[in-house]
Scaffold this motif. Structure first.
Motif, PDB file in Angstrom:
ATOM      1  N   GLY A   7      89.911  85.707  82.217  1.00 40.26           N
ATOM      2  CA  GLY A   7      91.123  84.868  81.488  1.00 40.26           C
ATOM      3  C   GLY A   7      90.750  83.502  81.497  1.00 40.26           C
ATOM      4  N   LEU A   8      91.120  83.059  80.238  1.00 43.66           N
ATOM      5  CA  LEU A   8      90.475  81.464  80.009  1.00 43.66           C
ATOM      6  C   LEU A   8      91.803  80.754  79.520  1.00 43.66           C
ATOM      7  CD1 LEU A   8      87.573  82.174  77.764  1.00 43.66           C
ATOM      8  CD2 LEU A   8      87.628  81.506  80.146  1.00 43.66           C
ATOM      9  N   ASP A   9      92.036  79.640  80.158  1.00 42.11           N
ATOM     10  CA  ASP A   9      92.998  78.572  79.939  1.00 42.11           C
ATOM     11  C   ASP A   9      92.262  77.306  79.402  1.00 42.11           C
ATOM     12  OD1 ASP A   9      95.229  77.107  79.424  1.00 42.11           O
ATOM     13  OD2 ASP A   9      96.108  77.210  81.337  1.00 42.11           O
ATOM     14  N   ALA A  10      92.425  77.270  77.918  1.00 42.33           N
ATOM     15  CA  ALA A  10      91.464  76.046  77.363  1.00 42.33           C
ATOM     16  C   ALA A  10      92.659  75.218  76.848  1.00 42.33           C
ATOM     17  CB  ALA A  10      90.823  76.550  76.201  1.00 42.33           C
ATOM     18  N   GLY A  11      92.536  74.034  77.450  1.00 41.52           N
ATOM     19  CA  GLY A  11      93.235  72.782  77.325  1.00 41.52           C
ATOM     20  C   GLY A  11      92.631  71.427  76.754  1.00 41.52           C
ATOM     21  N   LEU A  15      89.269  73.392  81.436  1.00 42.93           N
ATOM     22  CA  LEU A  15      89.432  74.919  81.166  1.00 42.93           C
ATOM     23  C   LEU A  15      89.493  75.707  82.336  1.00 42.93           C
ATOM     24  CD1 LEU A  15      88.665  77.436  79.247  1.00 42.93           C
ATOM     25  CD2 LEU A  15      86.224  77.093  80.105  1.00 42.93           C
ATOM     26  N   GLY A  16      90.566  76.505  82.535  1.00 39.55           N
ATOM     27  CA  GLY A  16      90.815  77.322  83.558  1.00 39.55           C
ATOM     28  C   GLY A  16      90.074  78.614  83.550  1.00 39.55           C
ATOM     29  N   VAL A  17      89.226  79.229  84.425  1.00 39.99           N
ATOM     30  CA  VAL A  17      88.547  80.499  84.177  1.00 39.99           C
ATOM     31  C   VAL A  17      88.852  81.439  85.665  1.00 39.99           C
ATOM     32  CG1 VAL A  17      86.457  81.503  83.977  1.00 39.99           C
ATOM     33  CG2 VAL A  17      86.647  79.322  82.881  1.00 39.99           C
ATOM     34  N   PRO A  33      85.603  71.040  83.092  1.00 38.91           N
ATOM     35  CA  PRO A  33      86.153  70.030  82.122  1.00 38.91           C
ATOM     36  C   PRO A  33      86.036  70.491  80.868  1.00 38.91           C
ATOM     37  CG  PRO A  33      83.918  69.221  83.396  1.00 38.91           C
ATOM     38  CD  PRO A  33      84.244  70.966  83.772  1.00 38.91           C
ATOM     39  N   ALA A  34      86.928  69.931  80.197  1.00 41.79           N
ATOM     40  CA  ALA A  34      87.174  70.445  78.583  1.00 41.79           C
ATOM     41  C   ALA A  34      87.397  69.304  77.586  1.00 41.79           C
ATOM     42  CB  ALA A  34      88.151  71.499  78.710  1.00 41.79           C
ATOM     43  N   GLU A  35      86.855  68.016  77.958  1.00 41.67           N
ATOM     44  CA  GLU A  35      87.037  67.005  77.062  1.00 41.67           C
ATOM     45  C   GLU A  35      86.502  67.301  75.830  1.00 41.67           C
ATOM     46  OE1 GLU A  35      85.453  66.454  80.030  1.00 41.67           O
ATOM     47  OE2 GLU A  35      86.839  65.773  81.346  1.00 41.67           O
ATOM     48  N   GLY A  69      94.095  81.589  76.272  1.00 40.80           N
ATOM     49  CA  GLY A  69      95.053  80.962  75.652  1.00 40.80           C
ATOM     50  C   GLY A  69      94.666  79.507  75.484  1.00 40.80           C
ATOM     51  N   ALA A  70      94.432  78.984  74.058  1.00 40.73           N
ATOM     52  CA  ALA A  70      93.658  77.945  73.499  1.00 40.73           C
ATOM     53  C   ALA A  70      94.535  77.062  73.026  1.00 40.73           C
ATOM     54  CB  ALA A  70      92.388  78.552  72.723  1.00 40.73           C
ATOM     55  N   GLN A  71      94.369  75.763  73.515  1.00 40.83           N
ATOM     56  CA  GLN A  71      94.907  74.609  72.856  1.00 40.83           C
ATOM     57  C   GLN A  71      94.518  74.318  71.592  1.00 40.83           C
ATOM     58  OE1 GLN A  71      93.097  71.691  72.537  1.00 40.83           O
ATOM     59  NE2 GLN A  71      94.746  70.363  71.510  1.00 40.83           N
ATOM     60  N   GLY A  72      95.099  74.088  70.436  1.00 42.26           N
ATOM     61  CA  GLY A  72      94.700  74.116  69.049  1.00 42.26           C
ATOM     62  C   GLY A  72      94.652  75.254  68.401  1.00 42.26           C
ATOM     63  N   CYS A  73      94.898  76.355  68.883  1.00 43.89           N
ATOM     64  CA  CYS A  73      95.061  77.778  68.114  1.00 43.89           C
ATOM     65  C   CYS A  73      96.551  77.971  67.736  1.00 43.89           C
ATOM     66  CB  CYS A  73      94.693  78.930  68.901  1.00 43.89           C
ATOM     67  SG  CYS A  73      92.788  79.194  68.835  1.00 43.89           S
ATOM     68  N   ASP A  74      96.924  77.033  66.880  1.00 46.25           N
ATOM     69  CA  ASP A  74      98.496  77.024  66.573  1.00 46.25           C
ATOM     70  C   ASP A  74      98.710  77.858  65.327  1.00 46.25           C
ATOM     71  OD1 ASP A  74      98.403  74.948  68.175  1.00 46.25           O
ATOM     72  OD2 ASP A  74      97.725  73.229  66.810  1.00 46.25           O
TER      73      ASP A  74
END
Length: 139
Positions: A7-11, A15-17, A33-35, A69-74
């Motif tokens: 499971g990935l939470d990309a903000g 990034l939570g893995v 880190p996900a900068e 779950g990806a920030q930017g996939c709108d």
């Protein structure tokens, strides 16, 4: 070899893995880190995610499914495109906007998740898992 689900939470900042075995045992739960994360273009985003999956999943373990779950996939289309790119690279995946993770993370079957920060978005689903649609004439 262990079969695992990732499971990935990309903000925008991290990034939570989470890696679990098929019996639900937690194997790893890390924050990276996900900068430099960007959901576009989808092919680059898929390769970025896979590089981080490979950092966390133990050598020899087999990833059988990935939830993102990806920030930017709108849009639904963008989520499908990223899932397609991950699948084409050998990772069967489901992708949603990261705000869609809020309701299930709260232990709820239905609700509206709102992220209000540097970026803002609201998403929701009913108890059947269908996304809420705006009311006719709403805007």
């Amino acid at each position: 070899m262990t079969d695992v689900i990732v499971g990935l939470d990309a903000g925008g900042t991290k990034l939570g893995v989470r890696v679990v075995s098929l019996d639900g045992s937690r194997i790893a739960d890390v924050s990276l880190p996900a900068e430099d994360w960007s959901a576009s273009p989808a092919g680059d985003a898929a390769r970025w995610l896979i590089a981080r999956i490979e950092r966390v999943v133990a050598s020899g373990d087999r990833v059988v499914a990935v939830g993102v779950g990806a920030q930017g996939c709108d849009t639904v289309e963008h989520c499908h495109e990223l899932a397609h790119e991950l699948t084409a690279l050998g990772y069967s995946a489901v992708v949603v906007n990261d705000a869609a993770l809020l309701v299930p993370a709260a232990g709820l079957q239905a609700g509206i998740g709102v992220i209000a920060g540097t970026g803002s978005i609201a998403v929701g689903q009913d108890e059947t898992g269908r996304p809420f649609s705006p009311a006719a004439g709403a805007g």
